[in-house]
Design a protein around this motif. Structure first.
Motif, PDB file in Angstrom:
ATOM      1  N   PHE A  82       0.831  -1.209   0.134  1.00 30.65           N
ATOM      2  CA  PHE A  82      -0.138   0.040   0.015  1.00 30.65           C
ATOM      3  C   PHE A  82       0.964   1.284   0.010  1.00 30.65           C
ATOM      4  O   PHE A  82       2.105   1.042   0.176  1.00 30.65           O
ATOM      5  CB  PHE A  82      -0.975  -0.087   1.223  1.00 30.65           C
ATOM      6  N   THR A  83       0.230   2.348  -0.306  1.00 31.06           N
ATOM      7  CA  THR A  83       0.976   3.629  -0.164  1.00 31.06           C
ATOM      8  C   THR A  83       0.383   4.395   0.881  1.00 31.06           C
ATOM      9  O   THR A  83      -1.053   4.719   0.706  1.00 31.06           O
ATOM     10  CB  THR A  83       0.789   4.352  -1.775  1.00 31.06           C
ATOM     11  N   PHE A  84       1.061   5.407   1.573  1.00 31.07           N
ATOM     12  CA  PHE A  84       0.449   6.006   2.625  1.00 31.07           C
ATOM     13  C   PHE A  84       1.505   7.120   2.773  1.00 31.07           C
ATOM     14  O   PHE A  84       2.739   7.141   2.891  1.00 31.07           O
ATOM     15  CB  PHE A  84       0.602   5.396   3.973  1.00 31.07           C
ATOM     16  N   GLU A  85       1.109   8.709   2.576  1.00 30.11           N
ATOM     17  CA  GLU A  85       1.575   9.851   2.435  1.00 30.11           C
ATOM     18  C   GLU A  85       2.755   9.494   1.427  1.00 30.11           C
ATOM     19  O   GLU A  85       3.869   9.904   1.919  1.00 30.11           O
ATOM     20  CB  GLU A  85       2.030  10.027   3.967  1.00 30.11           C
ATOM     21  N   ASP A  86       2.679   9.289   0.276  1.00 28.07           N
ATOM     22  CA  ASP A  86       3.510   9.260  -0.682  1.00 28.07           C
ATOM     23  C   ASP A  86       4.551   8.101  -0.449  1.00 28.07           C
ATOM     24  O   ASP A  86       5.745   8.101  -1.082  1.00 28.07           O
ATOM     25  CB  ASP A  86       4.114  10.734  -1.147  1.00 28.07           C
ATOM     26  N   GLN A  87       4.442   7.216   0.518  1.00 32.60           N
ATOM     27  CA  GLN A  87       5.393   6.371   0.826  1.00 32.60           C
ATOM     28  C   GLN A  87       4.964   4.937   0.446  1.00 32.60           C
ATOM     29  O   GLN A  87       3.953   4.478   0.915  1.00 32.60           O
ATOM     30  CB  GLN A  87       5.960   6.546   2.128  1.00 32.60           C
ATOM     31  N   ASP A  88       5.545   4.012  -0.240  1.00 30.31           N
ATOM     32  CA  ASP A  88       5.260   2.767  -0.345  1.00 30.31           C
ATOM     33  C   ASP A  88       5.662   1.728   0.640  1.00 30.31           C
ATOM     34  O   ASP A  88       7.024   1.904   1.001  1.00 30.31           O
ATOM     35  CB  ASP A  88       5.821   2.226  -1.864  1.00 30.31           C
ATOM     36  N   TYR A  89       4.749   0.848   1.079  1.00 33.92           N
ATOM     37  CA  TYR A  89       5.092  -0.045   2.134  1.00 33.92           C
ATOM     38  C   TYR A  89       4.491  -1.403   1.489  1.00 33.92           C
ATOM     39  O   TYR A  89       3.882  -1.631   0.841  1.00 33.92           O
ATOM     40  CB  TYR A  89       4.270   0.235   3.249  1.00 33.92           C
ATOM     41  N   ASN A  90       5.724  -2.321   2.142  1.00 35.97           N
ATOM     42  CA  ASN A  90       5.478  -3.655   1.735  1.00 35.97           C
ATOM     43  C   ASN A  90       5.466  -4.682   2.983  1.00 35.97           C
ATOM     44  O   ASN A  90       6.565  -4.612   3.557  1.00 35.97           O
ATOM     45  CB  ASN A  90       6.166  -4.387   0.579  1.00 35.97           C
ATOM     46  N   PHE A  91       4.614  -5.441   3.422  1.00 37.74           N
ATOM     47  CA  PHE A  91       4.619  -6.432   4.567  1.00 37.74           C
ATOM     48  C   PHE A  91       4.309  -7.786   4.112  1.00 37.74           C
ATOM     49  O   PHE A  91       3.647  -7.844   3.277  1.00 37.74           O
ATOM     50  CB  PHE A  91       3.748  -6.009   5.763  1.00 37.74           C
TER      51      PHE A  91
END
Length: 243
Positions: free
Chosen positions: A186-195
């Motif tokens: 997902f993306t949150f505040e223009d930052q991509d995350y992966n879990f």
């Protein structure tokens, strides 16, 4: 892109995004399960219950409301910090590694909502079973509420999306090396995350082998939160009572 390299369950369960993604879990279903389980076990009023891998304490809080003395234990410091707001004289929360025995003994030890099978080392799974056994008093019963891996794999949804609090979670599910895996991006505040979630696809036969190795007796097996008979093809859950 941020991808946490620490043990997945430490980084993911301590992440605020974990609690956002799963914020709409069915509390009523969980409460019905606790009602059915405590009545079936005939735990006396003010009985001592250990909620092992309690998360933010939703089961613990409800069990306490039924009149039980409850201790919630979890490895996630953030979850325990959140849960401590609910503490009272008969409800306590502690940071704890469930591979190790918890101080004291209990009338029941509950390990709920597939809070097992995360470890990379087989010995940690066995040690958790041994720890549960050691935490039971003379008449205590352990309960492991796991997914029915066969049913989950047969009905696996390979890919979907879920929007929660304005965040679009992309979910991919697959089976690899006898683990059921969920990739979460997902993306949150223009930052991509992966879990990633990785849960060992334990079957009833696998648990029976663990119980034998830990010198634990399997007393009952149920297939759902109504405590109906387990069916490997149709049951959603694998709920095991051990001693």
């Amino acid at each position: 892109m941020i991808k946490d390299k620490t043990t997945w369950y430490v980084s993911w369960f301590d992440s605020p995004f974990y609690h956002i993604l799963y914020k709409n879990r069915d509390d009523r279903e969980a409460q019905v399960f606790m009602d059915n389980l405590t009545q079936y076990l005939n735990i006396e009023e003010q009985g001592e219950i250990l909620d092992l891998a309690c998360g933010k304490g939703r089961h613990s809080v409800y069990l306490n409301s039924l009149g039980y003395n409850v201790t919630g234990a979890d490895l996630s410091e953030n979850s325990i910090e959140y849960a401590k707001q609910f503490e009272n004289d008969t409800l306590k929360f502690e940071v704890h590694d469930m591979c190790k025995p918890f101080p004291g003994t209990f009338d029941a030890v509950f390990n709920l909502f597939t809070s097992f099978g995360y470890f990379d080392k087989d010995e940690d799974n066995l040690n958790t079973i041994k720890a549960i056994k050691s935490d039971l008093n003379e008449y205590g019963i352990g309960v492991i509420d796991f997914m029915n891996s066969d049913h989950v794999i047969a009905n696996l949804v390979p890919e979907d999306t879920k929007v929660v609090d304005g965040i679009t979670f992309h979910l991919k599910r697959y089976v690899e090396d006898n683990h059921i895996i969920k990739d979460i991006s997902f993306t949150f505040e223009d930052q991509d995350y992966n879990f990633q979630e990785r849960v060992r696809a334990f079957t009833l036969k696998d648990f029976e082998a663990l119980f034998e190795a830990a010198d634990v007796n399997l007393l009952e097996v149920f297939g759902n939160y109504k405590l109906q008979k387990f069916d490997v093809k149709t049951s959603d859950r694998l709920v095991m009572l051990i001693k």
